[in-house]
Design a protein around this motif. Sequence first.
Motif, PDB file in Angstrom:
ATOM      1  N   LEU A  92       0.895  -1.213  -0.003  1.00 28.76           N
ATOM      2  CA  LEU A  92       0.143  -0.148  -0.255  1.00 28.76           C
ATOM      3  C   LEU A  92       0.848   1.381  -0.003  1.00 28.76           C
ATOM      4  O   LEU A  92       1.844   1.205   0.854  1.00 28.76           O
ATOM      5  CB  LEU A  92      -1.050   0.142   1.230  1.00 28.76           C
ATOM      6  N   ALA A  93       0.643   2.294  -0.850  1.00 30.86           N
ATOM      7  CA  ALA A  93       1.367   3.398  -0.965  1.00 30.86           C
ATOM      8  C   ALA A  93       0.468   4.638  -0.354  1.00 30.86           C
ATOM      9  O   ALA A  93      -0.450   4.816  -0.817  1.00 30.86           O
ATOM     10  CB  ALA A  93       1.484   3.866  -2.488  1.00 30.86           C
ATOM     11  N   LEU A  94       1.078   5.034   0.832  1.00 37.46           N
ATOM     12  CA  LEU A  94       0.505   6.202   1.681  1.00 37.46           C
ATOM     13  C   LEU A  94       1.150   7.536   1.278  1.00 37.46           C
ATOM     14  O   LEU A  94       2.302   7.554   1.346  1.00 37.46           O
ATOM     15  CB  LEU A  94       0.778   5.716   3.166  1.00 37.46           C
ATOM     16  N   GLN A  95       0.317   8.571   1.055  1.00 37.28           N
ATOM     17  CA  GLN A  95       0.629   9.831   1.112  1.00 37.28           C
ATOM     18  C   GLN A  95      -0.227  10.586   2.103  1.00 37.28           C
ATOM     19  O   GLN A  95      -1.261  10.392   2.146  1.00 37.28           O
ATOM     20  CB  GLN A  95       0.181  10.271  -0.438  1.00 37.28           C
ATOM     21  N   ALA A  96       0.490  11.537   2.867  1.00 32.70           N
ATOM     22  CA  ALA A  96       0.020  12.428   3.925  1.00 32.70           C
ATOM     23  C   ALA A  96       0.571  13.613   3.681  1.00 32.70           C
ATOM     24  O   ALA A  96       1.735  13.991   3.209  1.00 32.70           O
ATOM     25  CB  ALA A  96       0.483  11.704   5.258  1.00 32.70           C
ATOM     26  N   ARG A  97      -0.439  14.589   4.099  1.00 34.24           N
ATOM     27  CA  ARG A  97       0.034  16.075   4.160  1.00 34.24           C
ATOM     28  C   ARG A  97      -0.857  16.695   5.277  1.00 34.24           C
ATOM     29  O   ARG A  97      -2.017  16.088   5.708  1.00 34.24           O
ATOM     30  CB  ARG A  97      -0.569  16.827   2.851  1.00 34.24           C
ATOM     31  N   GLY A  98      -0.245  17.819   5.760  1.00 34.88           N
ATOM     32  CA  GLY A  98      -0.863  18.515   7.070  1.00 34.88           C
ATOM     33  C   GLY A  98      -1.343  19.617   6.665  1.00 34.88           C
ATOM     34  O   GLY A  98      -0.725  20.404   5.917  1.00 34.88           O
ATOM     35  N   GLU A  99      -2.534  20.099   7.210  1.00 35.05           N
ATOM     36  CA  GLU A  99      -3.176  21.404   7.080  1.00 35.05           C
ATOM     37  C   GLU A  99      -2.906  22.383   8.528  1.00 35.05           C
ATOM     38  O   GLU A  99      -3.237  21.731   9.525  1.00 35.05           O
ATOM     39  CB  GLU A  99      -4.554  21.022   7.051  1.00 35.05           C
ATOM     40  N   ARG A 100      -2.431  23.474   8.134  1.00 35.05           N
ATOM     41  CA  ARG A 100      -2.278  24.428   9.313  1.00 35.05           C
ATOM     42  C   ARG A 100      -3.030  25.494   9.210  1.00 35.05           C
ATOM     43  O   ARG A 100      -3.784  25.969   8.406  1.00 35.05           O
ATOM     44  CB  ARG A 100      -0.653  25.106   9.173  1.00 35.05           C
ATOM     45  N   ASN A 101      -3.168  26.092  10.557  1.00 37.42           N
ATOM     46  CA  ASN A 101      -4.352  27.120  10.820  1.00 37.42           C
ATOM     47  C   ASN A 101      -3.730  28.614  10.762  1.00 37.42           C
ATOM     48  O   ASN A 101      -2.608  28.569  10.287  1.00 37.42           O
ATOM     49  CB  ASN A 101      -4.862  27.233  12.175  1.00 37.42           C
ATOM     50  N   SER A 102      -4.065  29.614  10.886  1.00 44.73           N
ATOM     51  CA  SER A 102      -3.499  30.942  10.652  1.00 44.73           C
ATOM     52  C   SER A 102      -2.319  31.008  11.782  1.00 44.73           C
ATOM     53  O   SER A 102      -1.463  31.929  11.230  1.00 44.73           O
ATOM     54  CB  SER A 102      -4.391  32.049  10.942  1.00 44.73           C
ATOM     55  N   ARG A 103      -2.354  30.557  12.769  1.00 44.52           N
ATOM     56  CA  ARG A 103      -1.221  30.315  13.749  1.00 44.52           C
ATOM     57  C   ARG A 103       0.052  29.663  13.399  1.00 44.52           C
ATOM     58  O   ARG A 103       0.738  29.232  13.761  1.00 44.52           O
ATOM     59  CB  ARG A 103      -1.505  30.139  15.130  1.00 44.52           C
ATOM     60  N   GLY A 104      -0.282  28.760  12.104  1.00 46.19           N
ATOM     61  CA  GLY A 104       0.785  27.708  11.733  1.00 46.19           C
ATOM     62  C   GLY A 104       0.738  26.258  12.376  1.00 46.19           C
ATOM     63  O   GLY A 104       1.839  25.633  12.241  1.00 46.19           O
ATOM     64  N   GLU A 105      -0.349  26.123  13.090  1.00 50.37           N
ATOM     65  CA  GLU A 105      -0.320  24.871  13.907  1.00 50.37           C
ATOM     66  C   GLU A 105      -1.077  23.949  12.974  1.00 50.37           C
ATOM     67  O   GLU A 105      -1.992  24.296  12.292  1.00 50.37           O
ATOM     68  CB  GLU A 105      -1.311  25.038  15.223  1.00 50.37           C
ATOM     69  N   VAL A 106      -0.526  22.834  12.955  1.00 46.34           N
ATOM     70  CA  VAL A 106      -1.190  21.511  12.200  1.00 46.34           C
ATOM     71  C   VAL A 106      -2.647  21.204  12.921  1.00 46.34           C
ATOM     72  O   VAL A 106      -2.507  20.566  13.902  1.00 46.34           O
ATOM     73  CB  VAL A 106      -0.476  20.395  12.119  1.00 46.34           C
ATOM     74  N   ILE A 107      -3.415  21.345  11.979  1.00 41.77           N
ATOM     75  CA  ILE A 107      -4.845  20.955  12.541  1.00 41.77           C
ATOM     76  C   ILE A 107      -5.462  19.807  12.033  1.00 41.77           C
ATOM     77  O   ILE A 107      -6.347  19.116  12.848  1.00 41.77           O
ATOM     78  CB  ILE A 107      -5.830  22.096  12.522  1.00 41.77           C
ATOM     79  N   ARG A 108      -5.142  19.259  11.139  1.00 46.89           N
ATOM     80  CA  ARG A 108      -5.303  17.975  10.612  1.00 46.89           C
ATOM     81  C   ARG A 108      -4.430  17.349   9.730  1.00 46.89           C
ATOM     82  O   ARG A 108      -3.767  18.112   8.908  1.00 46.89           O
ATOM     83  CB  ARG A 108      -6.811  17.975  10.018  1.00 46.89           C
ATOM     84  N   VAL A 109      -4.272  16.130   9.540  1.00 50.27           N
ATOM     85  CA  VAL A 109      -3.571  15.433   8.523  1.00 50.27           C
ATOM     86  C   VAL A 109      -4.263  14.601   7.766  1.00 50.27           C
ATOM     87  O   VAL A 109      -5.244  13.844   8.121  1.00 50.27           O
ATOM     88  CB  VAL A 109      -2.543  14.634   9.271  1.00 50.27           C
ATOM     89  N   PHE A 110      -4.132  14.511   6.379  1.00 46.05           N
ATOM     90  CA  PHE A 110      -5.050  13.712   5.343  1.00 46.05           C
ATOM     91  C   PHE A 110      -4.143  13.340   4.319  1.00 46.05           C
ATOM     92  O   PHE A 110      -2.915  13.598   4.092  1.00 46.05           O
ATOM     93  CB  PHE A 110      -5.998  14.736   4.838  1.00 46.05           C
ATOM     94  N   GLY A 111      -4.601  12.336   3.612  1.00 43.74           N
ATOM     95  CA  GLY A 111      -3.806  11.787   2.710  1.00 43.74           C
ATOM     96  C   GLY A 111      -4.762  10.705   1.861  1.00 43.74           C
ATOM     97  O   GLY A 111      -5.882  10.550   1.812  1.00 43.74           O
ATOM     98  N   SER A 112      -4.147   9.749   1.084  1.00 38.04           N
ATOM     99  CA  SER A 112      -4.484   8.701   0.224  1.00 38.04           C
ATOM    100  C   SER A 112      -3.853   7.461   0.674  1.00 38.04           C
ATOM    101  O   SER A 112      -2.808   7.516   1.011  1.00 38.04           O
ATOM    102  CB  SER A 112      -4.381   8.868  -1.013  1.00 38.04           C
TER     103      SER A 112
END
Length: 933
Positions: free
Chosen positions: A343-363
């Motif tokens: 299984l090939a996993l890809q992940a990317r983080g989403e930041r808020n206005s303060r630069g904090e990672v609020i969620r991680v998503f991917g395929s």
Amino acid sequence: MTPRELAHATDLPDWQQAVGDVVFDWWVAARRLECSTQLCTLLGLSRMPADPLAELNQRIHPDDLSALQLALNACWHSADGWLRHECRVRGGDGQERWMLIRGQLLERDGLGAPRHVRGVLSDISARKADEAMLRRYEHIVATSSDAMYFVDADCRIVLANPAMTTRFGLTPEQVVGRPMATVFGLVVFDELSHDLARALAGEAMHFQRWMHYPALGRRFVDVHYDPCGQAGSPAHGVVVTVRDLTDSARQALLLAQTQRAAHIGGWEIDCQRQEVFWTEEMFCLLGVPAGLPAQTFQQWSSRMPAAQWAQLSAGLADVTAGVRAEFALVVEVGGQDGRTQALALQARGERNSRGEVIRVFGSLQDVTARRQAQAQLRLAASVFESSREAVFITDAERRMLTVNPAFCTLTGLDAVAVVGQSVRCLSSPRHDAMFYRDIWRTAAREGGWHGEVWGVNAEGEDYPQWASLTAVRENDGAISHYIGMFADISARKSAEARVQQLVNFDSLTDLPSRALLQQRLPDMLAGHRYADSILGVLFIDLDRFKNIADTFGHRASDEILRQVATRLQGCIGREDLLCRHGGDEFVLVLANVDHATELARRASLVREALARPMWLDGTELVLTASIGISVFPQDGDNADELLRRADAALHHAKAEGRDNVQFFTESLNARAAEFLQLEHSLRRALGRHEFRLHYQPQIDMRTGQLVGMEALVRWQHPSLGLVAPSKFIPVAEDTGMIVAIGEWVMLEACREAQRWRELGLADVPVAVNLSANQFRAGVRDCVARALAYSGLPANRLELEVTESLVMGAADQVIASLRELKEMGLILSIDDFGTGYSSLSYLKRFPIDRLKIDRSFVCDITTNPDDAAITTAIIHLGHNLRLHVVAEGVETRQQWDFLREQGCDQAQGYWISKPLDSEALLEFLRSWQGGLPS
């Protein structure tokens, strides 16, 4: 894409970017398309177009528009509104790409017309390229007319083509993935394993041998073991190529299997609420029931290797902590069914206005099929590169596209220089243009062609090839490529010529062989069928040639056979045929003979030629020959019948004392038929327990005491009754069955003698006759088995050997007799006086008794010569400190004469006839131990 995925699509713009696909909304009636910015990547654009729908319509391949419209119409009229279609698009860089459209009609207007479609556009160009390349390599190997298969380091068959499986009458599933020992059988695998181990160690192997295939029978094959890959690598193993040299019928080679399409699942981790979301395909990929809540990666960490879990957890932790913006990894996950997925996993983080990672998503994409396809592709490429057979691929116009290394080796041509040229560069001047046109037309019309051709190398030298040409067609039936394969068969042609020489001519004498006789004799008979002359078949056998071979050795006997062949060649005419039939037998076919008397005269000339003295290492030898003659047409109208009847006449000549000529007669035919019937029955007699032993007592002539028994074999045939030993013993001797019969006699006689001892009836030796065949086969082990089986002491077993046997090869016999004597046996010479004993050898034999043959005893009271011979034998035996036994004593007068001359022991009908086991027990119980009256 499921409705649940579509419902989240507009809410997850960054998820769309992480997946790498284009998520779109299409308002059909308004001709408006809204999609993610990944459209630029898909189409190779520098910026988003103002009208994405128009841009897509403009870039879709013209040949795919009609199919796309059909797919859309099917979607509009389907109940669920699902859309899935593959088509080609032209990118901004001018390159053609493949696009997969997946979506669902979400909304219709009041009239049922489509209004709103939501879906995903995926770039599947890489997958399409892999599939196209895999099909090309599959065609290359599948069209091979040789059997080919790949064996891994564990001697397991990884790949096998139909030719290989067909030879074993198995399906591919019964071969691929199984150990060689299972497919071939342990016996054949043991023979192949040594060379296979050397090939796995990196040594290329080549050999030829006979192999038995369940579906095709016994075939002579040419085998190449070509090492592949490095030890420890997935491609490590051996490419095995098997060419059938028996009839050059070769099967196509199946190399690879097609791959399954990829599936992609999406996932999301809410870092603030610690919630996990999966798309439906995530559940399918990981084998988790859809009704259960989505799992964290920690929950399925036990299903992957520890090292990979450490990489995955560290990567996700870096993305969650903001250390890395994105992360990708291929992990191996074990399923509940025992299979492992890649299984090939890809992940990317989403930041808020303060630069904090609020969620991680991917395929998560199942790349198991793709990785397997790539591994298969590497194996196919290895086979293509490692094959010893030259391979080339052309386009539909017959221009060279690619060649393998073996092509360059065989032709001496450079691969770069050949590519782009016409296949005419491979033409040989031995074939005209029409020959090659017929080959290409046959391949185009029938799909392929194979056969023998002449090839030419870079030096202009011709050599024979086995070649095949296969047409590769597109789905519409149009030819897209040709695949050609050829191999240098110069060695095979030379081997065939050598085999023909070995088959048709005797290597020792250079005379035609039996095989060539079987070919030419029918033709000679056909030429005489309507002629006035006759044809004679002379079967010639050298008398007592084995004695010469035993005395002088095989090298000397070979020289004698060469001299015999030379002399026989001087006795034949231009139309005659002389063959070595085998051993010391020759067949002479005399053509265009006017009368049978001429055959007799020619046979006499043969005997005279052979009777002239020969010199061998300073020793003068004189040979005699027995000759049997059959005549065409009166003795038979076909080759087999004439040879068989000449052989019957030859046997009659030997029975008449050798060194003579005999013509075939019908009485010989009847005798031969009787011989065959007895032989057939003899072969079953032991298994059917038809043999019996009779015993004749031996009496001390001075005391009248019982001193021994002679075991005599009898055959109780179920339909012929009691068959006389004089009839079946010669048959057993000629066929070699006397060895098995003799061993049974020895076992049974020892068992009976031990039974007499245990019953307290007789503790005397039992005598068993040995034949020359038994002696040559090695009698010591047989004696040891009989004594061990019965428990009889060695000094209670007597072995009788004939005078002719012990003198046949005196030095060897002396050594063998000493071995038997050391075991404690009693040894006797039977039928003494009927052979040609050498007294110098006789005194060296470790024997205990001489037995006077009954032919002297029967007339001792009426024939002075027989009386004198018998008296001399008795005195000779006593002077050599041997006991003397007289056989065939049938009268009181014979008994008295022998006793007066000092004979030690006697046996015969005057004492007792041979008795079966039960009658002998009665004799032993009633015998009082006195002299006959």
